[in-house]
Write a protein that holds these residues in place. Structure first.
Motif, PDB file in Angstrom:
ATOM      1  N   VAL A  18      23.471 -14.666 -39.666  1.00  0.00           N
ATOM      2  CA  VAL A  18      22.304 -14.387 -39.024  1.00  0.00           C
ATOM      3  C   VAL A  18      21.227 -15.618 -39.196  1.00  0.00           C
ATOM      4  O   VAL A  18      21.332 -16.125 -40.326  1.00  0.00           O
ATOM      5  CB  VAL A  18      21.518 -12.915 -39.131  1.00  0.00           C
ATOM      6  CG1 VAL A  18      22.762 -11.974 -38.962  1.00  0.00           C
ATOM      7  CG2 VAL A  18      21.181 -12.775 -40.668  1.00  0.00           C
ATOM      8  N   PRO A  65      14.002 -22.506 -39.665  1.00  0.00           N
ATOM      9  CA  PRO A  65      14.993 -21.299 -39.647  1.00  0.00           C
ATOM     10  C   PRO A  65      16.209 -21.889 -40.820  1.00  0.00           C
ATOM     11  O   PRO A  65      16.557 -23.006 -40.990  1.00  0.00           O
ATOM     12  CB  PRO A  65      15.630 -21.508 -38.173  1.00  0.00           C
ATOM     13  CG  PRO A  65      15.182 -22.776 -37.881  1.00  0.00           C
ATOM     14  CD  PRO A  65      13.805 -23.113 -38.565  1.00  0.00           C
ATOM     15  N   SER A  88      18.163  -9.321 -36.081  1.00  0.00           N
ATOM     16  CA  SER A  88      18.841 -10.362 -36.152  1.00  0.00           C
ATOM     17  C   SER A  88      20.090 -10.309 -35.593  1.00  0.00           C
ATOM     18  O   SER A  88      20.790  -9.631 -36.095  1.00  0.00           O
ATOM     19  CB  SER A  88      18.866 -11.153 -37.484  1.00  0.00           C
ATOM     20  OG  SER A  88      17.482 -11.120 -38.009  1.00  0.00           O
ATOM     21  N   GLU A  89      20.344 -11.161 -34.634  1.00  0.00           N
ATOM     22  CA  GLU A  89      21.767 -11.042 -33.923  1.00  0.00           C
ATOM     23  C   GLU A  89      22.777 -11.896 -34.699  1.00  0.00           C
ATOM     24  O   GLU A  89      22.682 -12.909 -35.289  1.00  0.00           O
ATOM     25  CB  GLU A  89      21.739 -11.980 -32.737  1.00  0.00           C
ATOM     26  CG  GLU A  89      20.824 -11.403 -31.624  1.00  0.00           C
ATOM     27  CD  GLU A  89      21.320 -10.054 -30.982  1.00  0.00           C
ATOM     28  OE1 GLU A  89      22.410 -10.026 -30.644  1.00  0.00           O
ATOM     29  OE2 GLU A  89      20.571  -9.378 -30.627  1.00  0.00           O
ATOM     30  N   LYS A 111      17.616 -16.720 -40.031  1.00  0.00           N
ATOM     31  CA  LYS A 111      16.572 -16.010 -40.824  1.00  0.00           C
ATOM     32  C   LYS A 111      15.395 -17.266 -40.864  1.00  0.00           C
ATOM     33  O   LYS A 111      15.804 -18.555 -41.305  1.00  0.00           O
ATOM     34  CB  LYS A 111      16.909 -15.733 -42.343  1.00  0.00           C
ATOM     35  CG  LYS A 111      17.671 -14.353 -42.079  1.00  0.00           C
ATOM     36  CD  LYS A 111      16.529 -13.156 -41.841  1.00  0.00           C
ATOM     37  CE  LYS A 111      17.372 -11.810 -41.777  1.00  0.00           C
ATOM     38  NZ  LYS A 111      16.431 -10.727 -41.540  1.00  0.00           N
TER      39      LYS A 111
END
Length: 943
Positions: A669, A679, A632-633, A671
């Motif tokens: 991030v 999200p 995850s960025e 998720k």
């Protein structure tokens, strides 16, 4: 009359007996015989057949109704058949009213698959006693049974879309597997499957009427490992299946030794720790007695970064993280305005933020003289990452990584590191200082790693005359040491180069020579000290590798060992079950928070020993892959005030002003919500590796201003800082909280603030050497200067004429002042002196308290002004400190001249180190301002 005829008619009817008499009488007196005496009559039950999707019903017996009132009109006629039952999709129609014939037909389409038969009640109705239908009569209830005949409208359908089976080679099977089809038709004739057929021609298989497939010959695994055949089906109406079905038959070899129960691909999600690679793996030995098994698991990561998934922080940050001594010089830094000698080199940008330079035999760089370490002693360290293959073309040509040679006139090499015929050579020519004797000068190492086209970490520790080479943390002594004469002292400057050697003399035009072909990264020199084994191991350590879970659960006879990089694991044991248990615990682990995504190949080789023999079974190798999924960025966000206004006196103080006092750094991030499938954002904690504060616009002038951070602000943290006229850089692998603390203590000072009125700074932070960067935050910093009676930004100073002062000046210029005016002036001066004395005391007290608070850093001294307006009101008696009064005293004559020329506007208000936000304070300041009619014109003041 008609009334008189009825008795006569009744008499005649009573006397008539035979039917023939009725016709005669009816012909004579038709109106007299309209009485409906009898009910219609139909059969008690009917049986019918109808074909689906048709509307005509064949009844047995036919539908006919009789009435004893016939041939009397209406009474002896049949007018309708009625069906009792709303769900029966049928209707009865009268074909002939006189004969009573009718027909039964479907009122809507009839489907056998929905209902095969129907039962309902039917009744016949006569036409009543007259044309109006009055006094009609209905027959008794008759039961109708109708059967729906099927039409072969559906094709057979297989119950499975794909069939799979496996057989062992060399055997004949009565039934390998059974396929099954079904039909939606309702009748046994069309719904039953009467035949199966293999469509694929030339296959060694047959199928019977029940769908059982068998092989017609013995199959060989070596000849063909799998078969794909197509099978169709027919119903008893010979209608073929709409779609054929695929049957896969796998041929297994007769028990052959090998690993079973493993997957070719294992997905690894970042941040999950250790994951088992082969949880169901077991070794098939076909029952042979074994004395020992040895399995070697190899994780191949050569294509990832510099040989494996390592941290991609900058070289300085990594050295700080590993506890290396300070003072190293990075000879291959990232290109920037201050490190521009690497700008022309080729960079390999596809390596997950690793700073890699690729040399193709035509590129080299001169290191600036101010960067080159000048104090190389008998102890120093040279370190670099290198990837090199066999040299193309002339094998005798040297390939120079690093070279220090004469800049002009001569061509002496003082020290250099080069590759020659897959040998690594380090040249060190000592200066002539004492004895003119041979000394060790060339150190040679012959290693396979030098030309294997893989990344390796090379460290050369020099403790003259001893030189030690570390390759991936392993020590290697030189196999050859060559002596040479010392270099005589000269006044010729030297030139340090990377990627080639500088030939400044003995040629018509100075040029590079002995170009390097390969890739380099992190080339550093540390003078005065050598690197320790612990630091070297840390700098080249992989963050991914193999692991074993639950070591305590392994059998006692199991032996295992890893290589230093934990990319190779060897497991040995005497019992097959113990080996199987050990192999199921082999795991992959990646400790990076944001690992490099992509695949890693796995290779397993196995050796089996039998009693009295070296090897008895041949176990095939296993090839699989670990797929590291993308992490995850993170999104790094810097928040804080983007506008700050302070009095110039704060800039002159020893601590200056903190532009980032209210700074906050967060990282989030994205998720996915597993339940709502939407999200979401989750905050994560991770390290940063540098934050840069850049000056926007004109660079800092060291004669009047500075941007700095105290060394005490970095104590207890893995942080260092460098500053210049373009800004300040804080670097080191550390938490976001430590970076927040350090950035909040960055101070800006300006001991001549009258020359400027604002500064703009930009802040950017990074993780993993720029792989993830934060947003850019710009801070506009404004300040104002306070004279004795007014405060305003210097670039907005303009004369505001005061009527009273201009009147006094004009009176003075026109002649001597009147006595009354003189008295007023004397009184004003006396009052001013009293105010100044009181103000000095208050200034001193306020300054002392403010200094203590700044030093302890307990309260926020930097407070923002209201950005909505720039009308600044300050009480000069509280705002000016000792340093302000000293500077104003030095500029007193200049200030008085300005006052005489343009006049000044005094301002009375409160100004302290804490903001006055309450309404009462603001209202009081407003009243004092209005009472004295003091203030400046802000119409021309804009940002």
């Amino acid at each position: 009359s008609s009334g008189g005829l009825y008795p006569f008619a009744s008499l005649i009817l009573s006397l008539s007996v035979e039917v023939t008499h009725y016709s005669i009488i009816y012909a004579i007196l038709p109106p007299l015989f309209t009485v409906n005496k009898h009910k219609p009559w139909i059969e008690a039950s009917y049986h019918g057949v109808i074909t689906e999707n048709m509307d005509t019903v064949l009844l047995d017996p036919p539908l006919v109704a009789l009435d004893k009132d016939a041939p009397v009109p209406y009474a002896g006629e049949i007018c309708a058949f009625k069906i009792n039952g709303d769900d029966a999709p049928f209707e009865a129609v009268v074909l002939n009213r006189t004969s009573g014939e009718g027909v039964l037909r479907a009122s809507s389409p009839v489907d056998c698959e929905s209902q095969k038969e129907y039962t309902f009640i039917i009744q016949a109705y006569d036409c009543g006693a007259g044309p109006s239908g009055a006094n009609w009569k209905k027959s008794h209830k008759a039961v109708v049974h109708i059967q729906v005949d099927d039409v072969n409208e559906f094709s057979p359908i297989f119950r499975e879309s794909l069939y799979k089976a496996s057989i062992t080679e060399g055997k004949i099977y009565d039934s390998i597997l059974q396929v099954e089809a079904w039909d939606q038709d309702c009748s046994p004739q069309y719904s039953q499957i009467c035949n199966y057929e293999i469509v694929t021609a030339g296959t060694p298989f047959a199928i019977d009427r029940n769908g059982n497939i068998r092989n017609t010959e013995r199959l060989s695994y070596d000849k063909q490992q799998s078969y794909k055949i197509m099978v169709t089906a027919f119903d008893c109406g010979q209608k073929r299946a709409k779609e054929d079905v695929v049957v896969h038959i796998e041929v297994k070899p007769v028990c052959k030794p090998g690993w079973q129960g493993w997957n070719k691909r294992v997905d690894y999600e970042p941040g999950t720790g250790s994951k088992q690679l082969f949880p169901k793996m077991h070794l098939e030995t076909c029952g042979g007695p074994l004395s020992g098994v040895k399995a070697m698991v190899e994780l191949q990561t050569n294509h990832i970064g510099k040989g494996c998934d390592r941290e991609t922080y900058s070289e300085k940050s990594l050295q700080k993280l590993c506890g290396a001594a300070s003072g190293s010089t990075d000879l291959l830094p990232a290109p920037s305005p201050s490190t521009n000698w690497t700008a022309a080199l080729l960079m390999d940008s596809g390596r997950d933020s690793d700073l890699i330079y690729r040399f193709d035999g035509r590129q080299a760089a001169n290191v600036p003289d101010h960067v080159v370490p000048q104090n190389l002693t008998d102890q120093f360290t040279i370190a670099t990452w290198m990837k090199h293959g066999p040299s193309p073309g002339l094998r005798a040509e040297k390939e120079t990584l690093l070279c220090s040679s004469d800049k002009t006139e001569m061509n002496r090499h003082h020290y250099s590191l080069y590759v020659h015929n897959c040998r690594l050579v380090f040249l060190l020519r000592r200066d002539f200082t004492q004895l003119d004797t041979f000394r060790p000068a060339e150190f040679h190492w012959k290693l396979e790693q030098i030309c294997d086209k893989e990344w390796h970490y090379y460290v050369i520790n020099v403790e003259f005359p001893a030189v030690t080479l570390f390759v991936d943390g392993v020590t290697y002594e030189p196999y050859l040491v060559t002596d040479d004469w010392p270099i005589h002292a000269s006044k010729i400057d030297t030139q340090l180069t990377v990627g080639a050697c500088w030939q400044g003399g003995e040629v018509a035009t100075p040029r590079f020579t002995q170009y390097f072909r390969g890739s380099l990264s992190g080339l550093t020199i540390r003078p005065g000290r050598i690197e320790t084994q612990k630091v070297i191991s840390c700098l080249q350590a992989c963050k991914e590798g193999l692991d074993i879970n639950s070591l305590e659960s392994l059998a006692k006879d199991i032996k295992f060992h890893f290589n230093p990089a934990q990319s190779v694991l060897v497991v040995e044991g005497e019992d097959v079950d113990s080996i199987n248990t050990a192999m199921t615990k082999v795991s992959y682990i990646n400790s990076r928070q944001f690992p490099t995504p992509g695949l890693r190949r796995l290779h397993i080789t196995t050796t089996v020993q039998c009693f009295g023999e070296d090897t008895c079974l041949s176990i095939p190798d296993i090839k699989a892959v670990v797929m590291v999924l993308p992490p995850s960025e993170p999104r790094i966000t810097i928040a804080g005030s983007n506008r700050l206004v302070r009095p110039a006196s704060d800039l002159r103080g020893p601590l200056g002003v903190a532009p980032f006092k209210e700074l906050h750094i967060t990282s989030t991030v994205m998720k996915g919500d597993g339940f709502a499938r939407r999200p979401g954002v989750m905050e994560v904690m991770h390290n940063l590796d540098y934050c840069d504060v850049l000056v926007i616009g004109e660079e800092l002038n060291p004669d009047r201003e500075s941007l700095e951070i105290q060394h005490s602000a970095l104590l207890g943290k893995h942080l260092d800082a460098t500053n210049s006229t373009s800004g300040i850089s804080i670097y080191g692998v550390d938490s976001m909280a430590h970076y927040e603390q350090a950035l909040r203590q960055v101070r800006y000072r300006n001991w001549r603030p009258a020359n400027l009125s604002e500064r703009r700074f930009r802040l950017t932070c990074s993780e993993l050497n720029g792989r993830y960067t934060s947003n850019d935050v710009s801070v506009l910093f404004l300040w104002f200067i306070c004279f004795i009676f007014q405060c305003y930004p210097p670039q907005y100073m303009r004369p505001v004429h005061h009527p009273l002062m201009m009147h006094s000046l004009n009176s003075h210029m026109s002649g001597s002042a009147p006595p009354a005016a003189t008295v007023v002036i004397v009184v004003c001066i006396a009052a001013l002196v009293v105010i100044v004395v009181i103000g000095v005391y208050r200034i001193h007290a306020t300054h002392q308290e403010g200094s203590r608070e700044d030093e302890d850093e307990v309260k926020d001294a930097e407070e923002e002004w209201d950005n909505s307006a720039l009308t600044i009101t300050v009480n000069p008696m509280e705002a000016l400190g000792d340093e302000v009064r000293q500077e104003e005293h030095e500029e007193e004559e200049e200030e008085e001249e300005e006052e005489l020329v343009g006049g000044v506007t005094s301002v009375e208000s409160e100004n302290s180190d804490e903001e006055e936000d309450d309404d009462e304070g603001r209202e009081a300041a407003k009243e004092r301002k209005q009472k004295g009619k003091l203030g400046w014109d802000s119409s021309s003041i804009t940002y």
